[in-house]
Design a protein around this motif. Structure first.
Motif, mmCIF file in Angstrom:
data_model
loop_
_atom_site.group_PDB
_atom_site.id
_atom_site.type_symbol
_atom_site.label_atom_id
_atom_site.label_comp_id
_atom_site.label_asym_id
_atom_site.label_seq_id
_atom_site.Cartn_x
_atom_site.Cartn_y
_atom_site.Cartn_z
ATOM 1 N N THR A 95 0.851 -1.188 0.000
ATOM 2 C CA THR A 95 0.000 0.000 0.000
ATOM 3 C C THR A 95 0.880 1.228 0.000
ATOM 4 N N ARG A 96 0.374 2.318 -0.543
ATOM 5 C CA ARG A 96 1.128 3.556 -0.583
ATOM 6 C C ARG A 96 0.989 4.300 0.742
ATOM 7 N N ASP A 100 -1.739 8.292 -1.607
ATOM 8 C CA ASP A 100 -2.832 7.605 -2.283
ATOM 9 C C ASP A 100 -4.008 7.339 -1.356
ATOM 10 N N LEU A 103 -7.841 6.525 -2.520
ATOM 11 C CA LEU A 103 -7.908 5.788 -3.774
ATOM 12 C C LEU A 103 -7.887 4.305 -3.480
ATOM 13 N N ARG A 108 -5.217 2.702 -8.227
ATOM 14 C CA ARG A 108 -4.007 3.518 -8.114
ATOM 15 C C ARG A 108 -3.227 3.631 -9.410
ATOM 16 N N ARG A 112 -2.461 7.116 -11.684
ATOM 17 C CA ARG A 112 -1.155 7.580 -12.124
ATOM 18 C C ARG A 112 -1.141 7.794 -13.639
ATOM 19 N N ARG A 160 -8.131 14.055 -1.336
ATOM 20 C CA ARG A 160 -7.646 13.362 -2.530
ATOM 21 C C ARG A 160 -8.613 13.536 -3.694
#
Length: 290
Positions: A95-96, A100, A103, A108, A112, A160
């Motif tokens: 996971t980011r 992110d 999202l 994801r 991008r 976000r």
């Protein structure tokens, strides 16, 4: 995208914008494992980058936990490092960091790609597209999700969502096309002021010449896109990719034949929907009826 239909890093955003502002533990762990396997195999970063057809910068960013591992990089690294399955299996749990939040995991890579696309088409039959949602509408969507998100996380989701909309203003030469079913704009949420705010926001964001919004009227009947919502984009290299989403899952589509079919369906629906001028008129009438 490579000849085999895999999304390559040349189609992805580069530079600092693609770095992880707050790397997660899983990113750092994945990167450390990848680095250990590379070093055990006796490759320098430059040698390994050449072997997997990615830049040295990309390999370094992944190993240091600053970048999500692309699907293509994971698969090529597996082939180069003995096919142990370690990278392929562990990549599913990466996971980011905060960059992110908001999202879904399956969205994801598409997000991008959106940032560098030279065109973007969206058909939506469930709700107002995220790039056009007002703050009140987006909040109502997030508040209605199950399981319920904690207040702090909800604010991250909101930030976000609103950040993604900046693309419409920051990239004025990129054509954005939206086709949305009329019933989406008729679905009530909140009070009258919130409904008006949503319609005003959509009208404002769809006003620039680079943005085209077409509404599929209720009387249009059945059409070619009834299988569900779809997004289509073109990369700087001229490759077309598509994205399809359902309950708790999403799919990035790179197969040329499948993408071509989705493009045909989208183009057919474009001819059946109201033109941009009539679509704006319909939204203005809906606002006046509130």
């Amino acid at each position: 995208m490579t000849g085999g239909g895999v999304v390559d890093d040349e189609d992805m955003p580069g530079g600092d914008a693609d770095r992880e502002p707050d790397p997660s533990d899983s990113l750092r762990t994945f990167g450390a494992v990848m680095q250990a396997l590379r070093e055990h195999a006796g490759y320098s970063r430059a040698e390994f980058a050449n072997l997997v057809s990615f830049s040295k910068h990309t390999v370094e960013s992944v190993e240091l936990g600053r970048r999500m591992p692309d699907v293509a990089l994971v698969e090529r690294s597996e082939d180069a490092l003995g096919n142990t399955g370690a990278l392929r299996k562990s990549s599913k749990y990466v996971t980011r960091g905060r960059g992110d939040v908001g999202l879904a995991a399956w969205f994801r890579q598409w997000a991008r790609l959106e940032r560098v696309a030279v065109s973007l088409c969206t058909y939506e039959c469930r709700l107002v597209p995220g790039l056009l949602q007002s703050e009140g509408y987006a909040r109502a969507v997030f508040e209605g999700t199950v399981p319920v998100a904690p207040d702090g996380q909800l604010e991250e989701f909101m930030a976000r969502r609103m950040e993604r909309q900046r693309m419409l203003f920051e990239r004025p030469t990129i054509p954005f096309s939206f086709i949305v079913e009329e019933h989406v704009f008729r679905r009530r949420f909140g009070d009258v002021e919130q409904m008006r705010g949503m319609l005003d926001h959509v009208l404002e964001l769809s006003a620039p010449r680079s943005v085209t919004l077409q509404v599929v009227p209720l009387e249009a009947g059945l059409h070619a896109c009834l299988d569900g919502p779809v997004r289509i984009l073109e990369t700087p290299k001229g490759q077309r990719l598509a994205y399809s989403e359902g309950q708790q899952n999403g799919r990035l589509i790179s197969d040329p034949k499948e993408v071509s079919l989705l493009c045909q369906r989208y183009d057919t629906l474009r001819s059946q929907a109201l033109n941009a001028k009539d679509s704006r008129g319909l939204l203005e009438r809906l606002r006046g009826e509130l």
